[in-house]
Design an enzyme around this catalytic site. Structure first.
Site, PDB file in Angstrom:
ATOM      1  N   GLU A 184      50.624  37.620  35.165  1.00  0.00           N
ATOM      2  CA  GLU A 184      50.416  39.051  34.906  1.00  0.00           C
ATOM      3  C   GLU A 184      51.699  39.854  35.082  1.00  0.00           C
ATOM      4  O   GLU A 184      51.983  40.777  34.327  1.00  0.00           O
ATOM      5  CB  GLU A 184      49.308  39.621  35.812  1.00  0.00           C
ATOM      6  N   HIS A 225      36.549  40.582  39.697  1.00  0.00           N
ATOM      7  CA  HIS A 225      36.336  40.888  38.289  1.00  0.00           C
ATOM      8  C   HIS A 225      35.529  42.180  38.135  1.00  0.00           C
ATOM      9  O   HIS A 225      34.994  42.438  37.075  1.00  0.00           O
ATOM     10  CB  HIS A 225      35.559  39.760  37.597  1.00  0.00           C
TER      11      HIS A 225
END
Lengths: 374, 324
Positions: free
Chosen positions: B60, B129
């Site tokens: 990321e 999440h």
């Protein structure tokens, strides 16, 4: 089934000009001309003088912390000359001053940066570089991205990014190396291995015998060079840039050099570094060996040396004067470059920064509302 | 006019902008042949090629950092971070680099990029999440933060974000991705960043929210007695914040409930409450009420609906605020 070798690697070390000023003629072929050697020597000398003045400015309270480049100048000038000014990108750390100057950055900008003035980062339009990067190891990803953009835009510019041995411990270093090889973008990773990350020596920083071998994980061409040898720094960068420009993707250069000064003016290397080690590296100073070489070849005289020293002083004094005499930034300057267009609330904070405790319009706190209600 | 889900509206906006502007590139994990884990980029690689819709390594920070470089180098990158929980590794690049570049270079170098991030809970997803970190990035100067809740707004806001000269985080509430369809015009239109939307007009109380909870709020409104008139505001943009619309409404109603999924403490509810007391203190009939996630770790999904501000809790908050 017998075991088989699936990967083998070796690393070459390149030195062309040794510490006694002796040149390997064969390796030096098609590298620097005599004029270029003199030019690079001058650039290194001016940069060394720049360090001197910067140090004095800091010590006399006219500038904040400053990291000297002393001892590592051969890297900046060799790489700087190997890359095309105004076309190739430099994505520096903060020990590559000479390369930035050679690529057109006004010299007082770096002083402004360390004087706490962002105008020192306001890269002029004709310069292709990013400003000095203070956090360690984060900017190599930007270099990869810029090189990626070049590739997508069909621009054959090359990007060179500079960082130290300590930076190669950061995750973003590995991310930058990985992205660069996966995307095969034209970037040169130039590690100035100066042996020390502030007070931590290279051998405590990594278990690997070289920094160069870290590139093997990415199947990236890699080399270790003598970073105090302008012929080697020039040639290695030139070769890597050529490969990148011709579509050969990224390369890695480990330049073995040494930080002759403290980490910054806020540091005292005597707390952690042996004098003997420093003394040994003093003898490998790129300025000494380049001068020896030039003198041996009849390219340099004491008179020229005196003239250069005077010229360097004049140039740097003028630069320091420019930096010191710049008009103060306007009070609210730090608001004005937050966004292309300032959001209303931010504009309000700016406009009332001196008239309200929290930068709020006095009209909307308390009295204004009370009047409205009554 | 086509009826689209949020996913389809975003996909359409991406395709149209890539068609219009050759500088736009998408990069992220699984965004290529797989079309992203939520299929938001479905079909885009086949249409625009591997150079413009790029499957990146699983990193990321690498995605964010190289996107910054792409932007500096003249492209208009749209990095996708697969879930908001994975913004963590990219935080440094996003906050300390993308957000600061314009200021530190006095506008010489800028980072026009749009970071797309699925956000929020309510879809029974695994750990990390389901979070709602919008306040963290709103607190980080130099970054714009938007979170549309409808397909129509998503398309218009995304086009604004991509064309914005500065970094924008475009949060996509997962819970709404496929929850309903609405008419989304084919043509190019933008919704300005920084403009809230009044979803329903009312006189008795203002409810301010954004993202997924917009629909939980609508559910709460349905359950209230018919004579209670609620003004529901969907912020759409978290930064810059449309203070005017909030203040105008609260001056009219005198009461306000702020609803968000993120933890209560130092969440956007705190900021909005402060702004309300600064701007319309003497109009208030009741303290501003916050109905938010708790100051706990977002629980695994067996208990996520206990954590999230669901309809009954929002209804209770409105009733309490009205009764004050």
């Amino acid at each position: 089934m017998p075991k088989k070798v699936v990967y083998e690697a070796k690393i070459e070390h390149l030195q062309i000009l040794d510490e006694d000023g002796k040149l390997d003629q064969k390796l030096a072929k098609d590298t620097l001309t005599d004029e270029q050697v003199v030019y690079l020597y001058e650039q290194m000398s001016i940069c060394r003088q720049y360090d001197e003045i910067a140090f004095k400015l800091q010590r006399s309270g006219r500038m904040g912390t400053y990291p000297q480049n002393k001892g590592q100048e051969a890297n900046a000038v060799g790489a700087g000359l190997a890359l095309e000014k105004g076309k190739d990108w430099l994505v520096p750390c903060y020990r590559e001053n000479a390369a930035l100057f050679m690529h057109g950055l006004p010299m007082h900008y770096v002083l402004l940066h360390w004087m706490g003035d962002e105008r020192g980062n306001q890269i002029p339009e004709d310069c292709r570089m990013t400003p000095l990067s203070i956090p360690i190891g984060t900017h190599m990803l930007h270099a990869t991205g810029i090189a990626w953009a070049n590739k997508l835009r069909g621009d054959d510019s090359v990007v060179a990014t500079f960082f130290g041995d300590g930076a190669t411990s950061e995750g973003d270093f590995h991310g930058a190396m990985n992205f660069a090889t996966v995307m095969q973008v034209p970037v040169v990773f130039y590690c100035q291995n100066n042996q020390w990350a502030i007070s931590v020596p290279r051998e405590s920083q990594m278990n690997s015998a070289t920094v160069a071998q870290k590139a093997f994980a990415y199947d990236m061409p890699t080399i270790q060079i003598d970073g105090n040898d302008i012929f080697a720094t020039y040639k290695a960068t030139k070769d890597a840039a050529k490969r990148a420009r011709e579509g050969g993707g990224p390369s890695f250069i480990e330049a073995v050099t040494y930080r002759l000064g403290d980490h910054t003016t806020a540091d005292d290397a005597r707390r952690y570094r042996d004098q003997a080690e420093l003394d040994a590296w003093m003898g490998k100073d790129p300025l000494i060996r380049t001068r020896l070489y030039m003198e041996g070849k009849g390219l340099w005289s004491d008179k020229q040396q005196t003239e250069l020293e005077e010229r360097a002083k004049r140039i740097v004094d003028e630069v320091a004067k420019t930096a010191l005499e710049i008009e103060a930034p306007s009070t609210s300057d730090f608001f004005n470059h937050m966004f292309a267009e300032l959001p209303a609330d931010l504009a309000r904070q700016r406009d009332t920064m001196r008239t309200s405790s929290l930068g709020l319009d006095p009209d909307q706190v308390g009295l204004g509302a009370r009047a409205q209600r009554v | 006019m086509p009826q689209l889900t949020l996913v389809q509206a975003i996909n359409t906006a991406l395709a149209q902008e890539m068609e219009r502007d050759s500088r736009v590139v998408i990069l992220g994990e699984d965004v290529g042949p797989n079309g992203g884990v939520f299929r938001v980029t479905e079909g885009l690689q086949a249409r625009f090629g591997k150079d413009r819709v790029v499957d990146t390594p699983l990193d990321e920070s690498g995605i964010m950092g190289s996107a910054i470089g792409l932007a500096i180098g003249g492209m208009r990158p749209i990095p996708e971070i697969q879930f908001e929980g994975f913004l963590g590794p990219a935080y440094d690049q996003l906050v300390n680099h993308a957000g600061r570049m314009r200021t530190r270079t006095r506008s010489a170098i800028t980072v026009p990029m749009t970071v797309r991030v699925p956000v929020g809970g309510g879809i029974h997803a695994p750990e990390l999440h389901s979070d709602s970190p919008e306040a963290i990035y709103t607190h980080s100067p130099g970054i714009k933060v938007v979170m549309p809740s409808t397909p129509y707004d998503a398309k218009g806001l995304l086009l604004s974000a991509i064309r914005d000269p500065d970094p924008v985080i475009f949060f996509e509430p997962k819970r709404v991705y496929r929850s309903f369809r609405e008419e989304v015009p084919d043509e190019d239109y933008t919704i300005p960043i920084g403009e809230a939307k009044v979803v329903s007009e009312g006189d008795d109380i203002t409810v301010v929210t954004w993202g997924g909870p917009v629909f939980q709020c609508l559910g709460a409104l349905d359950n209230l007695p018919e004579d209670v008139s609620v003004e529901l505001i969907d912020l759409r943009s978290i930064y810059p914040l449309d203070i005017e619309t909030i203040v105008e409404s609260v001056k009219k109603t005198g009461r306000c409930v702020v609803v968000h999924e993120a933890p209560k403490t130092a969440g956007m509810g705190a900021e909005i409450s402060a702004l309300i007391q600064e701007n319309c203190f003497l109009h208030l009939e009741a303290p501003v009420q916050r109905c938010a996630g708790f100051d706990t770790i977002m629980p695994y999904y067996k208990l996520e609906l206990e954590y999230l501000p669901e309809t009954p809790r929002i209804q209770k908050a409105i009733e309490e605020c009205l009764a004050y």
